[in-house]
Design an enzyme around this catalytic site. Structure first.
Site, PDB file in Angstrom:
ATOM      1  N   THR A   1       0.649  -2.580  -1.881  1.00 11.73           N
ATOM      2  CA  THR A   1       1.768  -1.656  -2.077  1.00 11.73           C
ATOM      3  C   THR A   1       2.363  -1.794  -3.479  1.00 11.73           C
ATOM      4  OG1 THR A   1       4.033  -1.226  -1.337  1.00 11.73           O
ATOM      5  CG2 THR A   1       3.222  -3.427  -0.967  1.00 11.73           C
ATOM      6  N   ASP A   2       2.997  -0.735  -3.935  1.00  9.62           N
ATOM      7  CA  ASP A   2       3.721  -0.801  -5.216  1.00  9.62           C
ATOM      8  C   ASP A   2       4.951  -1.704  -5.113  1.00  9.62           C
ATOM      9  OD1 ASP A   2       5.281   0.847  -3.589  1.00  9.62           O
ATOM     10  OD2 ASP A   2       5.437   2.496  -5.031  1.00  9.62           O
ATOM     11  N   GLU A   3       5.375  -2.020  -3.874  1.00 10.35           N
ATOM     12  CA  GLU A   3       6.625  -2.775  -3.707  1.00 10.35           C
ATOM     13  C   GLU A   3       6.521  -4.217  -4.201  1.00 10.35           C
ATOM     14  OE1 GLU A   3       8.697  -2.154  -0.065  1.00 10.35           O
ATOM     15  OE2 GLU A   3       8.097  -0.064   0.060  1.00 10.35           O
TER      16      GLU A   3
ATOM     17  N   TYR B   1       9.025  -7.933   3.380  1.00  9.09           N
ATOM     18  CA  TYR B   1       7.744  -7.195   3.452  1.00  9.09           C
ATOM     19  C   TYR B   1       7.012  -7.297   2.113  1.00  9.09           C
ATOM     20  CZ  TYR B   1       4.634  -3.158   2.902  1.00  9.09           C
ATOM     21  OH  TYR B   1       3.549  -2.356   2.606  1.00  9.09           O
TER      22      TYR B   1
ATOM     23  N   LYS C   1       3.381  -9.065   1.105  1.00  9.93           N
ATOM     24  CA  LYS C   1       2.242  -8.341   0.526  1.00  9.93           C
ATOM     25  C   LYS C   1       1.877  -8.957  -0.836  1.00  9.93           C
ATOM     26  CE  LYS C   1       0.397  -5.113   1.921  1.00  9.93           C
ATOM     27  NZ  LYS C   1      -0.737  -4.911   2.875  1.00  9.93           N
TER      28      LYS C   1
HETATM   29  P1  NAD Z   1       1.003   0.944  10.110  1.00 10.43           P
HETATM   30  O1  NAD Z   1       2.157   0.070  10.439  1.00 10.43           O
HETATM   31  O2  NAD Z   1       1.056   2.379  10.463  1.00 10.43           O
HETATM   32  O3  NAD Z   1      -0.327   0.362  10.798  1.00 10.43           O
HETATM   33  C1  NAD Z   1      -0.651  -1.001  10.767  1.00 10.43           C
HETATM   34  C2  NAD Z   1      -1.798  -1.237  11.749  1.00 10.43           C
HETATM   35  O4  NAD Z   1      -2.171  -2.620  11.665  1.00 10.43           O
HETATM   36  C3  NAD Z   1      -1.421  -0.963  13.214  1.00 10.43           C
HETATM   37  O5  NAD Z   1      -2.428  -0.215  13.852  1.00 10.43           O
HETATM   38  C4  NAD Z   1      -1.314  -2.360  13.831  1.00 10.43           C
HETATM   39  O6  NAD Z   1      -1.650  -2.399  15.211  1.00 10.43           O
HETATM   40  C5  NAD Z   1      -2.306  -3.134  12.978  1.00 10.43           C
HETATM   41  N1  NAD Z   1      -1.990  -4.566  12.958  1.00 10.43           N
HETATM   42  C6  NAD Z   1      -0.782  -5.131  12.694  1.00 10.43           C
HETATM   43  N2  NAD Z   1      -0.863  -6.469  12.822  1.00 10.43           N
HETATM   44  C7  NAD Z   1      -2.155  -6.748  13.144  1.00 10.43           C
HETATM   45  C8  NAD Z   1      -2.850  -7.954  13.411  1.00 10.43           C
HETATM   46  N3  NAD Z   1      -2.223  -9.147  13.380  1.00 10.43           N
HETATM   47  N4  NAD Z   1      -4.163  -7.882  13.715  1.00 10.43           N
HETATM   48  C9  NAD Z   1      -4.802  -6.682  13.770  1.00 10.43           C
HETATM   49  N5  NAD Z   1      -4.185  -5.503  13.537  1.00 10.43           N
HETATM   50  C10 NAD Z   1      -2.874  -5.543  13.229  1.00 10.43           C
HETATM   51  O7  NAD Z   1       0.730   0.739   8.564  1.00 10.43           O
HETATM   52  P2  NAD Z   1       0.321   1.799   7.449  1.00 10.43           P
HETATM   53  O8  NAD Z   1       1.523   2.514   6.997  1.00 10.43           O
HETATM   54  O9  NAD Z   1      -0.864   2.541   7.917  1.00 10.43           O
HETATM   55  O10 NAD Z   1      -0.108   0.807   6.270  1.00 10.43           O
HETATM   56  C11 NAD Z   1      -1.432   0.305   6.198  1.00 10.43           C
HETATM   57  C12 NAD Z   1      -1.542  -0.620   5.002  1.00 10.43           C
HETATM   58  O11 NAD Z   1      -1.212   0.088   3.818  1.00 10.43           O
HETATM   59  C13 NAD Z   1      -0.617  -1.828   5.044  1.00 10.43           C
HETATM   60  O12 NAD Z   1      -1.305  -2.936   4.538  1.00 10.43           O
HETATM   61  C14 NAD Z   1       0.536  -1.440   4.124  1.00 10.43           C
HETATM   62  O13 NAD Z   1       1.120  -2.580   3.545  1.00 10.43           O
HETATM   63  C15 NAD Z   1      -0.200  -0.610   3.102  1.00 10.43           C
HETATM   64  N6  NAD Z   1       0.595   0.427   2.413  1.00 10.43           N
HETATM   65  C16 NAD Z   1       1.297   1.345   3.154  1.00 10.43           C
HETATM   66  C17 NAD Z   1       1.984   2.363   2.515  1.00 10.43           C
HETATM   67  C18 NAD Z   1       2.761   3.405   3.287  1.00 10.43           C
HETATM   68  O14 NAD Z   1       3.455   4.223   2.673  1.00 10.43           O
HETATM   69  N7  NAD Z   1       2.670   3.443   4.616  1.00 10.43           N
HETATM   70  C19 NAD Z   1       1.966   2.423   1.111  1.00 10.43           C
HETATM   71  C20 NAD Z   1       1.251   1.457   0.393  1.00 10.43           C
HETATM   72  C21 NAD Z   1       0.561   0.472   1.062  1.00 10.43           C
HETATM   73  O1  TDX Z   2      16.151   6.687   7.814  1.00 13.60           O
HETATM   74  C1  TDX Z   2      15.884   6.397   6.638  1.00 13.60           C
HETATM   75  N1  TDX Z   2      16.717   6.808   5.633  1.00 13.60           N
HETATM   76  C2  TDX Z   2      16.482   6.531   4.315  1.00 13.60           C
HETATM   77  O2  TDX Z   2      17.266   6.917   3.439  1.00 13.60           O
HETATM   78  C3  TDX Z   2      14.703   5.659   6.284  1.00 13.60           C
HETATM   79  C4  TDX Z   2      13.763   5.180   7.359  1.00 13.60           C
HETATM   80  C5  TDX Z   2      14.478   5.398   4.951  1.00 13.60           C
HETATM   81  N2  TDX Z   2      15.335   5.807   3.989  1.00 13.60           N
HETATM   82  C6  TDX Z   2      15.011   5.547   2.572  1.00 13.60           C
HETATM   83  C7  TDX Z   2      14.647   4.121   2.245  1.00 13.60           C
HETATM   84  C8  TDX Z   2      13.633   4.287   1.132  1.00 13.60           C
HETATM   85  O3  TDX Z   2      14.283   4.438  -0.119  1.00 13.60           O
HETATM   86  O4  TDX Z   2      13.827   6.314   2.303  1.00 13.60           O
HETATM   87  C9  TDX Z   2      12.921   5.590   1.457  1.00 13.60           C
HETATM   88  C10 TDX Z   2      11.605   5.410   2.187  1.00 13.60           C
HETATM   89  O5  TDX Z   2      11.802   4.494   3.253  1.00 13.60           O
HETATM   90  P1  TDX Z   2      10.613   4.010   4.209  1.00 13.60           P
HETATM   91  O6  TDX Z   2       9.939   5.195   4.809  1.00 13.60           O
HETATM   92  O7  TDX Z   2      11.160   2.973   5.113  1.00 13.60           O
HETATM   93  O8  TDX Z   2       9.551   3.422   3.172  1.00 13.60           O
HETATM   94  P2  TDX Z   2       9.673   2.246   2.074  1.00 13.60           P
HETATM   95  O9  TDX Z   2      10.667   1.255   2.443  1.00 13.60           O
HETATM   96  O10 TDX Z   2       9.803   2.912   0.740  1.00 13.60           O
HETATM   97  O11 TDX Z   2       8.204   1.582   2.224  1.00 13.60           O
HETATM   98  C11 TDX Z   2       7.032   2.410   2.387  1.00 13.60           C
HETATM   99  O12 TDX Z   2       6.354   2.576   1.179  1.00 13.60           O
HETATM  100  C12 TDX Z   2       5.656   1.460   0.663  1.00 13.60           C
HETATM  101  C13 TDX Z   2       6.108   1.849   3.468  1.00 13.60           C
HETATM  102  O13 TDX Z   2       6.826   1.661   4.672  1.00 13.60           O
HETATM  103  C14 TDX Z   2       5.474   0.576   3.007  1.00 13.60           C
HETATM  104  O14 TDX Z   2       4.530   0.117   3.983  1.00 13.60           O
HETATM  105  C15 TDX Z   2       4.762   0.839   1.709  1.00 13.60           C
HETATM  106  O15 TDX Z   2       4.208  -0.352   1.199  1.00 13.60           O
END
Ligand code: NAD
Ligand code: TDX
Length: 343
Positions: A123-125, A151, A155
């Site tokens: 992640t960019d975070e 989180y 990561k």
């Molecule tokens: P998500 O929470 O939707 O899905 C995570 C999946 O991992 C789920 O299906 C869960 O059952 C599985 N999981 C969790 N713990 C596990 C374990 N111990 N063993 C096996 N499986 C397990 O997540 P996502 O949003 O699809 O993110 C996927 C990846 O991308 C993550 O590594 C996250 O850090 C990264 N990422 C997400 C975003 C975003 O915006 N969602 C952005 C950048 C990076």
């Molecule tokens: O109800 C809300 N109101 C609000 O203002 C929620 C859920 C979020 N927010 C804000 C917080 C953040 O600035 O919106 C932005 C996005 O929030 P999230 O959807 O919780 O995402 P973020 O915390 O930015 O993290 C996401 O992007 C990077 C993913 O959950 C991570 O897995 C990924 O690595």
């Protein structure tokens, strides 16, 4: 080629599996996922009879199960993680267990089984926060890590382990640090699906603080094509930043875009207390664009429209996870209130 996809029942993993089965007809995929609250098996229901797709339920922290499932794998694409920042504020322990220890267990097994590539989805975070007031301040691959939430810290730690396995043991790894994804099959705890499902349920949209935090947004299919590009053309040992916008967007601007497409006005906004440690992100994705030729195909407006339409048409998919997500937020609000009173 045989791919081991971890976390394939989650949001990005399930989109990636659909993408890969469609675009790589000679490959087989094993989806290894322990079905946490974030998994939704309905996302891959349409693949259940595909002979090139196999699901194995298991935990990435379980060394025996990981060793078994790694056998015969050519490429690992590692998505499995605890992914929600607000939940990491509530219960950081789970994030250390899955994101740090789980990644280490996978790396060890990948080394033992001599996989040809281990691609780590990050992640960019991990970079912390850009300076909101400096429009030239972007995350780039060489920026020092400075994570703020539990989180992001978990990561960042997993990224360090991945790099250490490349430098120390020669495991052929690549890493991508992507910005916020959105699109079909995303749990309604996350901001964009939370907004859309709230509007569909005639509820207001909770905006943290003043809504002035900055994010970069990428349509999930574009993230899948970026991973494909890195697997095919990326250089082993390298990191690639992935993003979707030229500049970041404030949360408030994003809310206004969603409200406009849904035919609502800003009366739908409910400003709520800010997330502790809330930071800002802008991503410079020049490296993957110039070195590997990847570019996102969807504008924010197109992606938002497609996502809204998907949630409108798939309420069966999200009804239960929506209830679960709102119960979590209720508990988190109570918790934040309690800790504030104690100070
Ligand atoms: P998500 O929470 O939707 O899905 C995570 C999946 O991992 C789920 O299906 C869960 O059952 C599985 N999981 C969790 N713990 C596990 C374990 N111990 N063993 C096996 N499986 C397990 O997540 P996502 O949003 O699809 O993110 C996927 C990846 O991308 C993550 O590594 C996250 O850090 C990264 N990422 C997400 C975003 C975003 O915006 N969602 C952005 C950048 C990076
Ligand atoms: O109800 C809300 N109101 C609000 O203002 C929620 C859920 C979020 N927010 C804000 C917080 C953040 O600035 O919106 C932005 C996005 O929030 P999230 O959807 O919780 O995402 P973020 O915390 O930015 O993290 C996401 O992007 C990077 C993913 O959950 C991570 O897995 C990924 O690595």
């Amino acid at each position: 080629m045989q791919l081991l996809v971890t976390g394939g029942m989650g949001f990005i993993g399930s989109n990636f599996i659909h993408y890969w089965l469609k675009n790589h007809p000679a490959d087989t995929i094993i989806n290894f996922d322990n079905l946490t609250y974030a998994a939704n098996p309905a996302s891959l229901q349409d693949c259940s009879h595909n002979p090139r797709y196999h699901f194995v339920k298991g935990d990435i922290v379980d060394e025996v199960a990981v060793d078994q499932v790694m056998s015969g794998t050519d490429v690992v694409v590692h998505f499995a993680a605890e992914s929600h920042v607000d939940r990491s504020i509530d219960n950081p322990t789970l994030f250390v267990r899955t994101n740090v220890l789980g990644t280490y267990v996978l790396l060890s097994a990948a080394l033992k089984h001599s996989v040809k590539r281990f691609h780590h989805i990050s992640t960019d975070e991990v970079f912390g926060s850009v300076n909101r007031l400096d429009p030239q301040d972007f995350f780039r691959e060489n920026r020092p890590y400075n994570p703020t939430s539990p989180y992001a810290a978990s990561k960042a730690s997993s990224d360090h382990f991945v790099r250490s396995f490349f430098k120390t043991f020669g495991l052929p790894v690549t890493i991508s640090n992507c910005s916020n994804n959105y699109g079909p099959f995303q749990n309604p705890e996350k901001f964009i699906p939370r907004m859309i499902t709230n509007v569909l349920n005639n509820q207001k949209i909770p905006v943290y603080g003043q809504g002035d935090n900055i994010r970069d947004w990428l349509y999930v299919e574009d993230h899948c094509s970026a991973i494909d590009t890195i697997l095919n053309k990326g250089k082993v040992g390298e990191t690639y930043c992935i993003g979707g916008l030229k500049d970041g967007s404030t949360n408030l601007n994003l809310v206004k875009t969603v409200l406009q497409v849904m035919g609502k006005n800003i009366d739908q906004i409910n400003y709520v207390p800010d997330r502790p440690g809330h930071d800002d992100y802008r991503v410079d994705w020049t490296k993957i664009n110039q070195q590997l030729g990847w570019t996102p195909k969807h504008t924010l407006e197109e992606g938002i429209k497609a996502t809204i339409q998907w949630y409108q048409q798939n309420s069966d998919w999200w009804t239960n996870s929506k209830k679960e997500a709102e119960l979590f937020y209720q508990k988190l609000n109570n918790y934040q209130h309690t800790s504030y009173e104690k100070k």
